[in-house]
Scaffold this active site. Structure first.
Site, PDB file in Angstrom:
ATOM      1  N   PRO A  19     -12.488  -1.373  -0.978  1.00 57.16           N
ATOM      2  CA  PRO A  19     -11.408  -0.523  -0.459  1.00 57.16           C
ATOM      3  C   PRO A  19     -10.520  -1.244   0.527  1.00 57.16           C
ATOM      4  O   PRO A  19     -10.998  -1.944   1.430  1.00 57.16           O
ATOM      5  CB  PRO A  19     -12.173   0.622   0.217  1.00 57.16           C
ATOM      6  CG  PRO A  19     -13.442   0.710  -0.544  1.00 57.16           C
ATOM      7  CD  PRO A  19     -13.793  -0.711  -0.892  1.00 57.16           C
ATOM      8  N   CYS A  20      -9.231  -1.049   0.343  1.00 57.49           N
ATOM      9  CA  CYS A  20      -8.268  -1.810   1.141  1.00 57.49           C
ATOM     10  C   CYS A  20      -7.517  -0.943   2.147  1.00 57.49           C
ATOM     11  O   CYS A  20      -6.800  -1.464   2.978  1.00 57.49           O
ATOM     12  CB  CYS A  20      -7.248  -2.491   0.222  1.00 57.49           C
ATOM     13  SG  CYS A  20      -6.261  -1.323  -0.750  1.00 57.49           S
ATOM     14  N   GLN A  21      -7.674   0.377   2.109  1.00 56.41           N
ATOM     15  CA  GLN A  21      -6.849   1.225   2.961  1.00 56.41           C
ATOM     16  C   GLN A  21      -6.998   0.888   4.436  1.00 56.41           C
ATOM     17  O   GLN A  21      -6.042   0.924   5.194  1.00 56.41           O
ATOM     18  CB  GLN A  21      -7.205   2.707   2.747  1.00 56.41           C
ATOM     19  CG  GLN A  21      -6.812   3.240   1.391  1.00 56.41           C
ATOM     20  CD  GLN A  21      -7.951   3.117   0.387  1.00 56.41           C
ATOM     21  OE1 GLN A  21      -8.792   2.227   0.502  1.00 56.41           O
ATOM     22  NE2 GLN A  21      -7.974   3.998  -0.587  1.00 56.41           N
ATOM     23  N   PHE A  65      -7.510  -1.914   5.776  1.00 56.61           N
ATOM     24  CA  PHE A  65      -6.976  -3.226   6.139  1.00 56.61           C
ATOM     25  C   PHE A  65      -5.485  -3.353   5.855  1.00 56.61           C
ATOM     26  O   PHE A  65      -4.862  -4.338   6.212  1.00 56.61           O
ATOM     27  CB  PHE A  65      -7.706  -4.322   5.350  1.00 56.61           C
ATOM     28  CG  PHE A  65      -9.185  -4.340   5.585  1.00 56.61           C
ATOM     29  CD1 PHE A  65      -9.707  -4.467   6.854  1.00 56.61           C
ATOM     30  CD2 PHE A  65     -10.067  -4.230   4.522  1.00 56.61           C
ATOM     31  CE1 PHE A  65     -11.076  -4.496   7.070  1.00 56.61           C
ATOM     32  CE2 PHE A  65     -11.437  -4.257   4.717  1.00 56.61           C
ATOM     33  CZ  PHE A  65     -11.935  -4.384   5.995  1.00 56.61           C
ATOM     34  N   SER A  66      -4.880  -2.376   5.171  1.00 61.38           N
ATOM     35  CA  SER A  66      -3.498  -2.522   4.742  1.00 61.38           C
ATOM     36  C   SER A  66      -2.536  -2.123   5.847  1.00 61.38           C
ATOM     37  O   SER A  66      -2.869  -1.362   6.761  1.00 61.38           O
ATOM     38  CB  SER A  66      -3.227  -1.658   3.499  1.00 61.38           C
ATOM     39  OG  SER A  66      -3.226  -0.293   3.839  1.00 61.38           O
TER      40      SER A  66
END
Length: 373
Positions: A75-77, A79-80
């Site tokens: 999951p990237c949310q 870190f974005s």
């Protein structure tokens, strides 16, 4: 015999498909918890990937599966730039990497492939990425491609060397992402030092000359055209930002020469508004739709369709073509446009993944896992 992969945080299987296209890999286990993504995954691969990698039950299963390569688009949310940037402090998503590293520790795959947003390398002034690399290199004893060790055994790397952009891999989308590839130093010893210590910069694929070559002009249904009132709101918002010296606001991406799309986003929103297209059709201007508060705009401006997003990611028109050039990509019946946008925006660009998988194939040949033919 193909190398066996497990597909963690699988989404709709873009990473898996990229590795399958490379020809030397076969998937043996998948894990995804989003119910809508699971339905699409099952449509494409004939298997339900519903598994929770944070659970003891899944770790019990994966410990008993024989496999070679761990794949994860974790999951990237968190870190974005579009998210709250909580990173490892986020209870739900930041700890996912901890679970992935635990699975690596208890199963020791021959190699690892991880994908995340480009902002991962900059998050918390680089501390988050440093934690990830140190855990792989020091704690787990893997050789991370792009990392070197000095005479004192200390790791050295440039964060930028882990970022690659989809626009250099055959598709017209400006989509920088972080890619991490690592091989088991405990297994391969000094042979890992023979590997080319640099990720591929691009490929020779050219699926489309530019964005206009990808867009399906005069085929979009009316509801993809912007309401005149909403378009006017976007125009005023952009004008206000411009007056303050900012470049924020909507973008009509296909009016310049050889255009490429901006990054499409899982959240929709600005991922659509920064990828508006000019595509006038007769009978659209002034049309009233029940779903919109004002009539459709007279400037021929619409959002890109989910199908066009699928082409930007390589799912449609590339990754699922059979020998007769028939496209076998399909969503489950009755899946909403919202979910289609979310699933494509949250996925990977398959031609990039395929190129990375082919690079790993070359590495495995050097390491003696595959015949050097």
């Amino acid at each position: 015999m193909p190398l066996r992969t497990i597909d963690l945080c699988a989404g709709i299987g873009g990473i898996r498909r990229g590795f399958e296209l490379a020809g030397a890999y076969k998937n043996v286990l998948s894990a995804e918890i989003d119910p809508y993504a699971c339905k699409t995954y099952e449509c494409l691969y004939g298997e339900n990937p519903y598994n929770d990698i944070t659970s003891k039950e899944f770790k019990f299963i994966v410990k008993r599966i024989e496999y070679d390569v761990l794949l994860a688009g974790f999951p990237c949310q968190t870190f974005s730039r579009a998210g709250l940037q909580e990173g490892f402090d986020d209870d739900d998503k930041g700890v996912i990497f901890d679970h992935i590293s635990k699975i690596i520790e208890i199963t020791r795959p021959k190699a690892i492939f991880l994908e995340n947003v480009d902002n991962l390398v900059r998050h918390d002034h680089g501390k988050t990425f440093d934690i990830i690399i140190r855990r792989l290199e020091y704690d787990l004893n893997y050789k991370v491609i792009g990392v070197t060790r000095n005479l004192l055994g200390e790791i050295e790397f440039s964060a930028k060397s882990f970022i690659r952009n989809s626009k250099n891999f055959g598709v017209p989308q400006n989509r920088p992402r972080t890619y991490i590839i690592a091989f088991d130093r405990q297994r391969y010893k000094k042979r890992v030092d023979m590997l080319e210590n640099r990720l591929p910069d691009g490929n020779d694929l050219c699926l489309y000359k530019d964005l206009n070559d990808l867009l399906e002009f005069k085929k979009a249904p009316p509801h993809f055209y912007m309401a005149s009132g909403y378009l006017e709101t976007l125009e005023k918002h952009k004008a206000r930002n411009r007056s303050k010296g900012n470049g924020f606001g909507y973008v009509v991406v296909n009016k310049k020469e050889h255009p490429i799309a901006n990054t499409i986003l899982a959240t929709g929103g600005s991922g659509k508004e920064r990828n508006l297209v000019y595509d006038p059709q007769e009978g659209i201007a002034g049309m009233k739709l029940p779903s919109k508060k004002t009539v459709l705009n007279s400037k021929g401006i619409r959002v890109m369709t989910p199908r066009e997003w699928g082409k930007l990611q390589g799912f449609i028109g590339y990754a699922f073509l059979d020998d007769n050039h028939h496209d076998n990509f399909h969503f489950p019946k009755c899946l909403s446009d919202f979910q289609k946008y979310k699933q494509f925006g949250n996925s990977v660009t398959i031609p990039v993944i395929e190129t990375m998988a082919r690079y790993m194939t070359d590495c495995f040949k050097i390491l003696g896992e595959l015949p050097n033919t």
